[in-house]
Design an enzyme around this catalytic site. Structure first.
Site, PDB file in Angstrom:
ATOM      1  N   GLU A 175      29.547  27.450  39.402  1.00  0.00           N
ATOM      2  CA  GLU A 175      29.575  26.590  38.224  1.00  0.00           C
ATOM      3  C   GLU A 175      30.264  27.290  37.049  1.00  0.00           C
ATOM      4  OE1 GLU A 175      25.862  25.585  40.600  1.00  0.00           O
ATOM      5  OE2 GLU A 175      26.924  27.375  39.953  1.00  0.00           O
TER       6      GLU A 175
ATOM      7  N   ASN B 214      32.466  26.720  48.480  1.00  0.00           N
ATOM      8  CA  ASN B 214      33.710  26.183  47.927  1.00  0.00           C
ATOM      9  C   ASN B 214      34.943  26.833  48.582  1.00  0.00           C
ATOM     10  OD1 ASN B 214      35.764  25.233  46.346  1.00  0.00           O
ATOM     11  ND2 ASN B 214      35.061  26.191  44.462  1.00  0.00           N
ATOM     12  N   PRO B 215      35.813  26.049  49.241  1.00  0.00           N
ATOM     13  CA  PRO B 215      36.995  26.621  49.897  1.00  0.00           C
ATOM     14  C   PRO B 215      38.263  26.547  49.050  1.00  0.00           C
ATOM     15  CG  PRO B 215      36.744  24.368  50.614  1.00  0.00           C
ATOM     16  CD  PRO B 215      35.644  24.616  49.590  1.00  0.00           C
TER      17      PRO B 215
ATOM     18  N   PRO C  88      29.932  39.172  52.378  1.00  0.00           N
ATOM     19  CA  PRO C  88      28.682  38.401  52.247  1.00  0.00           C
ATOM     20  C   PRO C  88      28.554  37.773  50.870  1.00  0.00           C
ATOM     21  CG  PRO C  88      28.226  40.741  52.094  1.00  0.00           C
ATOM     22  CD  PRO C  88      29.680  40.617  52.450  1.00  0.00           C
TER      23      PRO C  88
ATOM     24  N   GLU D 292      36.146  40.345  44.282  1.00  0.00           N
ATOM     25  CA  GLU D 292      37.360  40.773  44.972  1.00  0.00           C
ATOM     26  C   GLU D 292      37.798  39.826  46.086  1.00  0.00           C
ATOM     27  OE1 GLU D 292      37.930  45.382  44.383  1.00  0.00           O
ATOM     28  OE2 GLU D 292      36.357  44.993  45.841  1.00  0.00           O
TER      29      GLU D 292
ATOM     30  N   GLU E 116      39.555  28.144  46.367  1.00  0.00           N
ATOM     31  CA  GLU E 116      40.327  29.351  46.073  1.00  0.00           C
ATOM     32  C   GLU E 116      41.089  29.822  47.311  1.00  0.00           C
ATOM     33  OE1 GLU E 116      37.549  32.165  44.485  1.00  0.00           O
ATOM     34  OE2 GLU E 116      37.883  31.502  42.427  1.00  0.00           O
TER      35      GLU E 116
END
Length: 425
Positions: free
Chosen positions: A62, A332-333, A265, A308, A335
């Site tokens: 968010e 969320n894919p 992770p 990173e 990026e």
């Protein structure tokens, strides 16, 4: 007595326990020990002069979704206060906030802490991401007549149904939102049904977030350590999924012995646990948090550091998005898609169903059902570079087409900004 009044009394009664609770959370790594006073409403920075807009995102996703709005506010000459509630989000925002914006932790939702926070910052306008609404905070903002706008707003069907079971509570809380700018028509309708006075569709801000930055020298050094090896990455993984990833790695390595699998992770503090799990299978695993590089003898590279993923997405040909093979809702894919990765995901992606639907339809992402399926799909893509590049381009083009929410939101709140400018003059 109304439920919200009981809630307020309960938070007042529990106020003396705040410091001991925060101390326990700090020992668990869930709070920043040096900034605990911020959670009690004490500011660690002075309030800047002039107009101040307060933007709040609950946690990492968010908070990052607000970056496009932050840039637009700064271009308008407005100072920006950004709050969040997690240590990870604070660390990442420290690296990515532009000049003119600054971060504080959100105070706990007790009247004393909230009033102390608002007395100091005196925001002219508040924008909260998605559905992060704390009753005391909302009531205090409303009492001070500062407009409250919900941006990138979404609320699940199940959550909306729970609010409907207490209609007086929902109407009292959601009725204090000046404007709800929802991700899609379904979410706009849910907020209206819960009592929000106004709602309209503005789109999903996450499509406007720029890819995570990385220094060129750092990227060159990382890729130099990898060399010509094929790279498969599993990012934002959760407990239970790493076993699937290691199964897939061992299956793929039979045909592709030079394979490097990167595991990032969701919670970096689990790095040692994941490295130990890999070593128990006879795999050579190294951790980024220990300063290790993905040298030729490393089979599993545990990227257990914060902020990173830009490095990982720019180095891996194929990326699996976590919290999707086991029930969880997905991550969320966007990026990864913006940086041209070929994306794989499991069946559990309901938290980002619309995004994955667009990516799958564009053939920029593909669904797998289990570890063998993941191994087959990743192995196929790693052995077909042209197909992988085509898949990555398709995903990047899909998310580019879906952008524009930040401009829609700025247009929608222009009357508030104009009113603030007039009041200051």
């Amino acid at each position: 007595m109304p439920i919200l009044a009981l809630y307020r009394l309960a938070t007042i009664a529990l106020t003396p326990l705040a410091r001991p609770l925060l101390a326990i959370r700090a020992r668990q790594g869930k709070e920043d020990p040096a900034r605990l006073n911020e959670r009690l409403g004490f500011a660690s920075l002075p309030r800047p002069a002039g107009r101040l807009v307060w933007l709040h995102g609950a946690s990492l996703g968010e908070s990052l979704s607000l970056l496009p709005l932050i840039d637009r506010f700064i271009q308008r000459g407005v100072e920006v206060l950004v709050t969040s509630g997690t240590v990870t989000s604070a660390r990442l925002l420290a690296a990515r906030l532009p000049a003119g914006a600054f971060h504080q932790f959100l105070p706990l939702d007790a009247p004393r802490f909230v009033e102390r926070f608002l007395d100091h910052w005196r925001p002219d306008l508040a924008l909260f991401a998605e559905s992060e609404l704390w009753p005391n905070i909302v009531a205090s903002i409303h009492k001070r007549r500062a407009p409250l706008v919900l941006v990138n707003a979404r609320i699940s069907t199940a959550s909306a149904e729970r609010w409907r079971r207490a209609p007086g509570v929902g109407a009292s809380l959601f009725g204090k939102i000046d404007l709800c700018l929802a991700q899609d028509p379904e979410n706009a309708a849910r907020f209206l049904g819960l009592g929000a006075p106004r709602a309209r569709v503005a789109g999903n801000l996450k499509f406007d977030v720029p890819p995570p930055p990385i220094e060129a020298a750092q990227l060159a050094g990382f890729k130099g350590a990898i060399g010509a090896r094929p790279v498969f990455a599993a990012v934002s993984t959760h407990p239970g999924e790493e076993a699937f990833i290691l199964d897939a790695h061992q299956e793929m390595a039979r045909q592709m012995p030079a394979l490097l699998t990167v595991i990032a992770p969701r919670h970096p503090e689990r790095g040692a646990e994941i490295a130990g799990l890999a070593r128990s299978r006879g795999l050579n695993a190294v951790q980024r948090s220990a300063g290790a590089q993905p040298q030729r003898d490393a089979q599993i590279y545990v990227a257990d550091t914060v902020g990173e993923l830009g490095l990982i997405f720019r180095s891996a040909e194929v990326v699996f998005m976590g919290r999707s093979l086991a029930p969880g809702g997905g991550h969320n894919p966007i990026e990864a898609a913006k940086l041209g990765c070929a994306i794989l995901h499991g069946p559990s992606v309901e938290d980002f169903a619309d995004v994955y639907a667009e990516l799958n339809a564009a053939k920029g992402a593909a669904r797998v059902s289990d570890a063998p399926g993941l191994a087959r799909a990743a192995l196929y893509l790693l052995s077909q570079p042209a197909r992988t590049r085509k898949m990555g381009r398709a995903g990047a083009e899909a998310v580019e087409r879906l952008g524009g929410a930040s401009q829609e939101i700025m247009t929608a709140i222009e009357p508030y900004l104009a009113q603030l400018a007039a009041a200051r003059q």
